[in-house]
Design a protein around this motif. Sequence first.
Motif, mmCIF file in Angstrom:
data_model
loop_
_atom_site.group_PDB
_atom_site.id
_atom_site.type_symbol
_atom_site.label_atom_id
_atom_site.label_comp_id
_atom_site.label_asym_id
_atom_site.label_seq_id
_atom_site.Cartn_x
_atom_site.Cartn_y
_atom_site.Cartn_z
ATOM 1 N N THR A 37 -17.144 -39.316 -23.253
ATOM 2 C CA THR A 37 -16.915 -37.528 -23.731
ATOM 3 C C THR A 37 -16.493 -37.014 -24.517
ATOM 4 O O THR A 37 -16.200 -35.907 -25.725
ATOM 5 N N PHE A 85 -14.476 -43.267 -24.624
ATOM 6 C CA PHE A 85 -14.778 -42.867 -23.905
ATOM 7 C C PHE A 85 -15.744 -42.388 -23.973
ATOM 8 O O PHE A 85 -15.856 -41.156 -25.034
ATOM 9 N N VAL A 97 -1.818 -43.969 -18.950
ATOM 10 C CA VAL A 97 -1.595 -42.641 -18.087
ATOM 11 C C VAL A 97 -1.878 -42.231 -16.277
ATOM 12 O O VAL A 97 -2.500 -43.706 -15.961
ATOM 13 N N PRO A 98 -1.291 -41.368 -16.401
ATOM 14 C CA PRO A 98 -0.794 -42.212 -14.639
ATOM 15 C C PRO A 98 -2.635 -41.476 -14.253
ATOM 16 O O PRO A 98 -3.483 -40.644 -15.258
ATOM 17 N N LYS A 117 -9.028 -35.297 -16.156
ATOM 18 C CA LYS A 117 -8.967 -36.059 -17.993
ATOM 19 C C LYS A 117 -10.463 -36.701 -18.125
ATOM 20 O O LYS A 117 -11.049 -36.608 -18.918
ATOM 21 N N VAL A 118 -10.490 -37.890 -17.871
ATOM 22 C CA VAL A 118 -11.475 -38.406 -17.948
ATOM 23 C C VAL A 118 -12.384 -38.605 -16.496
ATOM 24 O O VAL A 118 -14.009 -38.124 -16.925
ATOM 25 N N SER A 177 -7.974 -45.850 -19.004
ATOM 26 C CA SER A 177 -7.303 -44.728 -19.393
ATOM 27 C C SER A 177 -5.752 -45.113 -18.623
ATOM 28 O O SER A 177 -4.466 -45.415 -19.350
ATOM 29 N N ARG A 184 -13.824 -35.329 -16.196
ATOM 30 C CA ARG A 184 -14.456 -34.714 -17.532
ATOM 31 C C ARG A 184 -16.255 -35.896 -18.273
ATOM 32 O O ARG A 184 -17.500 -34.637 -18.268
ATOM 33 N N THR A 185 -15.834 -36.931 -16.750
ATOM 34 C CA THR A 185 -17.374 -37.495 -17.850
ATOM 35 C C THR A 185 -18.197 -36.544 -17.095
ATOM 36 O O THR A 185 -19.658 -37.093 -16.807
ATOM 37 N N VAL A 236 -3.646 -37.689 -13.841
ATOM 38 C CA VAL A 236 -4.087 -37.664 -15.215
ATOM 39 C C VAL A 236 -5.403 -38.421 -15.468
ATOM 40 O O VAL A 236 -6.979 -37.852 -16.104
#
Lengths: 258, 319
Positions: free
Chosen positions: A99, A97, B212-213, B220-221, B207, B224-225, B216
């Motif tokens: 970030t 990832f 990871v559902p 979160k990925v 992810s 966020r990115t 999320v």
Amino acid sequence: MAKRIDVSDLNVYYGSFKAVEGVSMTVEPRSVTAFIGPSGCGKSTFLRTLNRMHEVIPGGRVEGKVMLDDQDLYAASMDPVTVRRTVGMVFQRPNPFPTMSIYDNVAAGLRLNGVKNKKTLDGIVESSLKGANLWNEVKDRLNKPGAGLSGGQQQRLCIARAIAVQPQVLLMDEPCSALDPISTLAIEDLINELKNDYTIVIVTHNMQQAARVSDRTAFFNLKATGEPGRLVEVDDTTRIFNNPSQQATEDYISGRFG
Amino acid sequence: MSTVTESRGPADGVTPDTTPPGGKGGRDVLREMDNPHRVRAVKDVVAKVVMWFAFALAMIPLVWILTTVVAKGVHMLGSATWWTGNQRNINSDDFGGGARHAIEGTLEMVGMTTLIAVPIGIMTAVYLVEYGRGGLARAISFMVDILSGIPSIVAGLFIYAVVVTTFGLRQSGFAASLALVLLMIPVIVRSTEEMLKLVPNELREASYALGVPKWVTVVKVVLRTAFSGIITGVLLGVARVMGETAPLLILAPYTKNFQRDLFNGNFPTLPMMINQDRGDLALPAAAERMWGAALTLILLVLLLNVIGRVVAHFNAVKK
């Protein structure tokens, strides 16, 4: 920790296209099983059905049965998210990832699933990085971005990330094809260690790699472009490479095609 | 030596000692090949000149506007009461007073607009990129296209029809905010969409493969990115609506007083302050105020841009 995978008569479709047909095989726990075969023969597609990642692609579906010990992965009550927590995956291109720091990357699977305890995370991050043979290289810069590592280190970071959620099975989709020979060697050594704890399935285009790392090898082939891929045979790696029972396998490993 | 270098030399007429492939016509071919070199060089220079000219042409209005506004407005910003006072009891030909009422009003109104438009815009974009398939997604995408083409005055009229005519409420800062929301949403949806599409699919798969559902993963990925890009899009939206005047003319009549209540009565904003003084440009006091307000508005947009860029910088994908 490791579990046996039992596949019976599996067909994989993308929309109306049948990508893989009639695969039945057993993957032994605590061993490395390699999938080899020419491009487009469905080995990656089949691999993805082992943790239901093919469902991420619109139209992807299967017929048949995949059992993980006594759990049916495709039972109506089975949540694909649960399956993927049990069966981890490492991809062709390292994909940390961007970030997140090295630490956060390894902790991602736990954090995103709600684990917050700092002590628990610290412990798992350290043991996962050690498990992926990366700890000594990164222990002083855990807060640096994961994308700043070299390609081989990134791939080991992804392996650490995958084993941090403590899966039963680890699927690897050509994990070394984007790496140089030195990094490839590091990953292969790692696979050798990991098989003490995990069931490992690896797709590879490199037959020498299959011969080096795997205990059992499955050869996939397709009759022609547009036809579904099939499992030709699966056997002990030494047998496949020395005395395969099928002519097509013999032709492929001796380089007569593919 | 090779025939090619010879025929490229200054003595163009010299016959090469070996016949080039292609027989007799070969010499002509070489000569023709010689030309494109020069033609290409000329084309290159012409293209460069045109490009720089176009660039300079595009910069002229920008520099012009900035210098004019700064030259005519900057001394107002230094006046004693500009940042603290309002225009209460100040007639068009009176000097003095300040723009604080309008600055606060603009920030409050645009703040409310952003508060409403950003969640709607981002969630729409998330739906379109991460979830939407088939007819509904296409319909929504089409609607966003239409929305982005709506003239601001029409947005103002629409909200007037809804808020004032249908619900019988008074004109207010909030009503104007609603009209601005209509203008801001498409900007945010489109820019966020582009940013989400830039997030590599491998990250989503990574992810998912960790168990990871999907939601999320999106929060979160993916978000966020794309965060720093989304901020840029929000800023574009804010810049788009901050100077918007037409809906305010219909929905939020100007007041010279402090008015912090978005929901009741006339509301002061910088564009409307400019509009107010625009009518009395012959009066030095009014002209001065107008340029001062114009410069303040530009500075406000600039300030928000800088803040946004700093935020985006610290959240950018690290290399």
